[in-house]
Design a protein around this motif. Structure first.
Motif, PDB file in Angstrom:
ATOM      1  N   CYS A   1       0.842  -1.196   0.000  1.00 46.85           N
ATOM      2  CA  CYS A   1       0.000   0.000   0.000  1.00 46.85           C
ATOM      3  C   CYS A   1       0.878   1.247   0.000  1.00 46.85           C
TER       4      CYS A   1
ATOM      5  N   PHE B   1      -5.902  -1.802   6.834  1.00 47.23           N
ATOM      6  CA  PHE B   1      -4.990  -2.878   6.441  1.00 47.23           C
ATOM      7  C   PHE B   1      -4.145  -3.344   7.630  1.00 47.23           C
TER       8      PHE B   1
ATOM      9  N   CYS C   1       0.757  -6.267   5.550  1.00 46.10           N
ATOM     10  CA  CYS C   1       0.761  -5.129   4.639  1.00 46.10           C
ATOM     11  C   CYS C   1       2.068  -4.367   4.769  1.00 46.10           C
TER      12      CYS C   1
END
Ligand SMILES: *Cc1c(COP(=O)(O)O)cnc(C)c1O
Length: 391
Positions: free
Chosen positions: A107, A119, A130
């Motif tokens: 991300c 996340f 993540c």
């Protein structure tokens, strides 16, 4: 009638999605009904198995909500759209639909704060990992991808520094590693940028911002291919139930009708303000992709048809100077919301990014003198006049 995909965006925004009822209404009605009546027991059974189209229950289909979905799908050049109760509910649906324990997401560091928390804290709780990378650092994206990476997630331009991601390059990178690219297109809207046409697989929206445009309702949407929606997102919507209300869909439908015009006006006010800010002695830097001085001006020009309504700038004198400027305004709204016809002003370091440690804030490029403006549609001379007071 032409196929909706053949119409220009301004026409789709007004004409697509309304299937006039036998009453011949000119404006889309709000269907305030929770359920629908079947013609027979057999008809009910066929609808429940999906063998016959038609509505069953408004948690998953409602004619007003469907009209909004059809219209936004056409405008984003996607096969299908599903509406959600909020932008965060739409992002949650992408995760719930696509991820399982052991999966991994890459991300952008520059995404909406609650997206980071979603996340990290919530999907993280269920065994999804993540990693966060710098939006414009292609090598960092590539290095972060693992064999279990399911998708890459980003917003472009980023908030509040207006950094630009190369959507086509990141889509190619994702596909080369067997994963998907998800783009939060909230800041540009399809009026200025169409991520799916640039190779992205999924677009998410907070309809709360520019799609409404007048700060009235909270809503969200996911746009993707028929396969992704049918296999991964629709079953979750039906079960998870974070549905958009028909009333909100009706407000967003009228928002879409003026989206194209509003975005053009947001862009021209923002450019004029950015150019004026650049000339002020107290301002050390202006972040706006429409300025030739922006590091990614050419990239923005190649993938966006306009530069958007969000500007940030840095003031000499740090937090004190920033707060003084904000408090000297008389017209601008001091609020963290954006995408409204009303111009809004925020101090990111002590609001949206206030929960980060000073080190994390510095790493994210959020200085104490930084101010963000969501440029609205008031007369540009009045917006400039209000800011000039504190400069
Ligand atoms: C506001 C926002 C969201 C969240 O949307 P809500 O409708 O407030 O849930 C997600 N992404 C971006 C870029 C936003 O600005």
């Amino acid at each position: 009638m032409k196929d909706n995909q053949d119409y220009a965006l301004a026409t789709q925004a007004i004409r697509t999605g309304h299937h006039r009822s036998h009453e011949g209404e000119h404006s889309i009605p709000i269907f305030t009904t929770s359920s629908y009546v079947f013609k027979s027991a057999e008809d009910a059974a066929l609808r429940f198995t999906g063998k016959s189209p038609g509505n069953i229950y408004s948690r998953f289909t409602n004619p007003t909500v469907s009209a909004f979905q059809e219209r936004l799908a056409a405008m984003e050049q996607g096969d299908r759209c599903l509406a959600f109760a909020s932008g965060m509910a739409a992002i949650m649906a992408v995760g719930m639909g696509l991820l399982k324990a052991g999966d991994h997401v890459v991300c952008s560091r520059g995404v909406f704060g609650n997206t980071v928390l979603m996340f990290q804290n919530y999907f993280g709780k269920f065994g999804v990992s993540c990693d966060f990378v710098d939006l414009s650092d292609l090598a960092a994206w590539e290095a972060a991808i693992n064999s279990n990476t399911r998708f890459l997630f980003l917003e472009t331009p980023s908030n509040p520094l207006t950094e630009i991601a190369d959507i086509r390059a990141l889509a190619d990178l994702a596909h080369a590693h067997g994963c998907l690219l998800v783009v939060d297109n909230c800041f540009c809207t399809p009026a200025l940028q169409k991520p799916l046409a640039l190779g992205a697989d999924i677009v998410v929206h907070s309809a709360t911002k520019y799609i409404d445009g007048q700060g009235r309702c909270v809503g969200g949407a996911v746009v993707a291919s028929e396969e992704i929606i049918e296999k991964h997102i629709y079953p979750y919507l039906r079960t998870g139930g974070a549905t958009m209300s028909p009333f909100n869909a009706w407000v967003f439908l009228s928002g879409l009708e003026t989206l194209n015009l509003r975005m053009q006006a947001h862009c021209s006010n923002a450019l004029a303000l950015a150019e004026w800010l650049q000339q002020q002695a107290a301002v050390t830097k202006v972040h706006y992709p429409g300025l030739a001085s922006h590091a990614q001006h050419e990239l923005a020009k190649s993938q966006q048809s306009g530069f958007g309504g969000i500007i940030s700038f840095e003031l000499r004198g740090g937090k004190d100077a920033a707060w003084r400027l904000i408090d000297a305004t008389q017209m601008l709204s001091i609020t963290a919301n954006l995408g409204d016809v009303k111009t809004t002003i925020t101090h990111p370091a002590t609001t949206t990014h206030g929960r980060l440690s000073p080190e994390a804030r510095a790493a994210a490029g959020i200085s104490d003198g930084l101010i963000r403006i969501s440029v609205g549609l008031e007369a540009i001379e009045d917006i400039i006049g209000d800011l000039a007071r504190g400069l």
